[in-house]
Design a protein around this motif. Structure first.
Motif, PDB file in Angstrom:
ATOM      1  N   ASN A   1       0.851  -1.191   0.000  1.00  0.00           N
ATOM      2  CA  ASN A   1       0.000   0.000   0.000  1.00  0.00           C
ATOM      3  C   ASN A   1       0.887   1.240   0.000  1.00  0.00           C
ATOM      4  O   ASN A   1       1.538   1.523   1.003  1.00  0.00           O
ATOM      5  CB  ASN A   1      -0.890  -0.026   1.237  1.00  0.00           C
TER       6      ASN A   1
ATOM      7  N   LEU B   1      -1.480  -2.102  -5.239  1.00  0.00           N
ATOM      8  CA  LEU B   1      -2.361  -1.065  -4.703  1.00  0.00           C
ATOM      9  C   LEU B   1      -3.474  -1.658  -3.843  1.00  0.00           C
ATOM     10  O   LEU B   1      -4.043  -2.689  -4.176  1.00  0.00           O
ATOM     11  CB  LEU B   1      -2.982  -0.260  -5.838  1.00  0.00           C
TER      12      LEU B   1
ATOM     13  N   LEU C   1      -6.806   0.008  -2.822  1.00  0.00           N
ATOM     14  CA  LEU C   1      -7.618   1.201  -3.010  1.00  0.00           C
ATOM     15  C   LEU C   1      -8.402   1.591  -1.756  1.00  0.00           C
ATOM     16  O   LEU C   1      -8.663   2.779  -1.546  1.00  0.00           O
ATOM     17  CB  LEU C   1      -8.559   1.013  -4.196  1.00  0.00           C
TER      18      LEU C   1
ATOM     19  N   ALA D   1      -3.557   5.911  -3.763  1.00  0.00           N
ATOM     20  CA  ALA D   1      -3.731   4.657  -4.494  1.00  0.00           C
ATOM     21  C   ALA D   1      -4.632   4.852  -5.705  1.00  0.00           C
ATOM     22  O   ALA D   1      -4.368   4.299  -6.780  1.00  0.00           O
ATOM     23  CB  ALA D   1      -4.295   3.583  -3.566  1.00  0.00           C
ATOM     24  N   THR D   2      -5.682   5.642  -5.559  1.00  0.00           N
ATOM     25  CA  THR D   2      -6.589   5.915  -6.676  1.00  0.00           C
ATOM     26  C   THR D   2      -5.855   6.653  -7.790  1.00  0.00           C
ATOM     27  O   THR D   2      -6.019   6.325  -8.973  1.00  0.00           O
ATOM     28  CB  THR D   2      -7.804   6.733  -6.192  1.00  0.00           C
TER      29      THR D   2
ATOM     30  N   MET E   1      -3.596   4.237  -9.572  1.00  0.00           N
ATOM     31  CA  MET E   1      -4.383   3.355 -10.444  1.00  0.00           C
ATOM     32  C   MET E   1      -4.702   4.063 -11.760  1.00  0.00           C
ATOM     33  O   MET E   1      -4.575   3.477 -12.841  1.00  0.00           O
ATOM     34  CB  MET E   1      -5.671   2.916  -9.748  1.00  0.00           C
TER      35      MET E   1
END
Length: 137
Positions: free
Chosen positions: A5, A68, A70, A77-78, A81
């Motif tokens: 993460n 990741l 989310l 993380a978003t 992505m």
């Protein structure tokens, strides 16, 4: 096995995270290397070889995406992505349309994100290979 993460790694830089951050940096190195290989292959009019390098780059980006979380990673993380989706889209367009110039921007973006990861790695950790910032591909 818990997934990596980026948000938590940023907040918890210590001996435990150094190895994970180092692995992420190595994945960025690999993706950038494959994209540069593809660019060179296109320049030499070797589209089949370029396609193989692009596929390796996509697989590497998929590995980064798999790290990741989310739910826990939140906005960071978003955003990552979305970045990985953009990179994959550009790789697919490059291969389909034979437009290798698209890779130049993708390489720059990935190199900048890689530098961000490098900046959060522990200063006393093992030195990481550097990606050249001169983008004359």
């Amino acid at each position: 096995m818990a997934r990596f993460n980026p948000y938590e790694q940023y907040l918890n830089i210590d001996a435990e995270t150094t190895d994970q951050v180092g692995l992420i940096i190595l994945l960025y190195d690999a993706a950038i290397r494959y994209l540069r290989e593809a660019r060179g292959n296109f320049d030499r009019n070797e589209p089949a070889t370029a396609g193989a390098s692009l596929e390796k780059a996509r697989a590497t980006i998929s590995e980064l995406r798999a790290t990741l979380n989310l739910e826990k990673g939140g906005e960071i993380a978003t955003s990552l992505m979305k970045l990985y989706n953009f990179v994959n889209h550009e790789i697919l367009l490059t291969n389909a349309m034979r437009e290798p110039h698209r890779l130049d921007n993708v390489i720059k973006v990935l190199a900048n994100i890689r530098e961000g990861w490098l900046s959060i790695a522990k200063p006393n950790s093992q030195p990481q290979p550097r990606v050249a910032t001169n983008f004359s591909v």
